[in-house]
Design a protein around this motif. Structure first.
Motif, PDB file in Angstrom:
ATOM      1  N   LYS A   7       0.807  -1.220   0.000  1.00  0.00           N
ATOM      2  CA  LYS A   7       0.000   0.000   0.000  1.00  0.00           C
ATOM      3  C   LYS A   7       0.840   1.270   0.000  1.00  0.00           C
ATOM      4  CE  LYS A   7      -4.042  -1.957   2.321  1.00  0.00           C
ATOM      5  NZ  LYS A   7      -4.959  -1.823   3.482  1.00  0.00           N
ATOM      6  N   HIS A 113      -5.774  -2.192  13.628  1.00  0.00           N
ATOM      7  CA  HIS A 113      -5.108  -3.254  12.857  1.00  0.00           C
ATOM      8  C   HIS A 113      -4.334  -4.221  13.759  1.00  0.00           C
ATOM      9  CE1 HIS A 113      -5.677  -1.598   8.741  1.00  0.00           C
ATOM     10  NE2 HIS A 113      -5.690  -0.438   9.366  1.00  0.00           N
ATOM     11  N   HIS A 147     -13.995  -1.299   6.391  1.00  0.00           N
ATOM     12  CA  HIS A 147     -12.920  -2.113   5.798  1.00  0.00           C
ATOM     13  C   HIS A 147     -13.454  -3.216   4.882  1.00  0.00           C
ATOM     14  CE1 HIS A 147      -9.358  -0.463   7.689  1.00  0.00           C
ATOM     15  NE2 HIS A 147      -9.994  -0.401   8.840  1.00  0.00           N
ATOM     16  N   ASP A 150     -11.229  -4.033   1.983  1.00  0.00           N
ATOM     17  CA  ASP A 150      -9.812  -4.282   2.272  1.00  0.00           C
ATOM     18  C   ASP A 150      -9.589  -5.776   2.455  1.00  0.00           C
ATOM     19  OD1 ASP A 150      -9.384  -1.579   2.203  1.00  0.00           O
ATOM     20  OD2 ASP A 150      -9.607  -1.317   4.362  1.00  0.00           O
ATOM     21  N   PHE A 153      -8.198  -7.958   5.707  1.00  0.00           N
ATOM     22  CA  PHE A 153      -8.307  -7.235   6.978  1.00  0.00           C
ATOM     23  C   PHE A 153      -8.893  -8.141   8.046  1.00  0.00           C
ATOM     24  CE2 PHE A 153     -10.908  -4.717   9.940  1.00  0.00           C
ATOM     25  CZ  PHE A 153      -9.906  -3.953  10.515  1.00  0.00           C
TER      26      PHE A 153
END
Length: 205
Positions: A7, A113, A147, A150, A153
């Motif tokens: 990323k 996270h 999210h 994502d 995740f």
């Protein structure tokens, strides 16, 4: 891992840059006079927050487990000629060299996270000077939409403020307070998702 390495190249989007600028002002307002002070950013990414804060501090150290993020930050620092920001290895924070070093430790949009919140706080708290400040900016509890695009995740869908405040207190921080720092909209392919970020403060006794 705080952020995935892949990323890094496209991390500094206009949306993130605008949000970082707003959060820089919130951190400055919350912390106060930073002249002669040292700080550490946990999960610094490409340094969007630190670039905004470094003119006001004597020194800021940055730590991120994603090598590509640290590389991108180093290139930005070199290009801007900034000398008072020092990227360091996360593993080095586990030793004695940085214990009691920092007046301020801050982290934004990183802790959701991290699976082991108690373990991360146990690492961070000893790095503060006596009377030092910990500022945590993160996502308020939400339903998982933030999210949903994502892949991979597996973190938290934000945090309940009372729960996180209790975690800071269990880690030994005192005078814990919290307020809203930012509200925004995340644009996804199937619609916009409104969200809010809290700023939680704790002091090292």
């Amino acid at each position: 891992m705080y952020f995935n390495d892949e990323k890094a190249a496209g991390w500094d989007t206009p949306e993130r840059t605008r949000r970082a600028a707003a959060l820089v002002e919130e951190i400055r307002k919350e912390f106060g006079d930073a002249r002669g002070k040292t700080a550490l950013e946990i999960g610094s990414g490409t340094g969007l927050l630190t670039f905004g804060l470094c003119p006001y501090f004597m020194e800021i150290c940055t730590a991120d487990t994603a090598a590509a993020m640290q590389k991108a930050l180093g290139e930005k620092l070199a290009g801007a000629g900034i000398k008072n920001v020092r990227p360091i290895e996360v593993k080095d924070l586990e030793g004695e060299a940085y214990r009691g070093k920092f007046d301020l430790i801050y982290s934004s949009m990183v802790f959701h996270h991290i699976r082991d919140i108690a373990g991360e706080l146990a690492l961070v708290t000893p790095l503060l000077k006596k009377g030092g400040t910990f500022l945590l900016i993160d996502l308020d509890a939400e339903d998982g939409r933030f999210h949903r695009e994502d892949k991979g995740f597996d973190g938290y869908n934000g945090f309940d403020r009372a729960w996180m405040a209790a975690e800071l207190e269990r880690a030994g921080l005192r005078e814990v307070s919290v307020r809203t720092a930012f509200t925004g909209v995340k644009r996804l392919t199937d619609g916009d998702v409104p969200y809010s970020l809290f700023l939680m403060r704790g002091e090292k006794p």
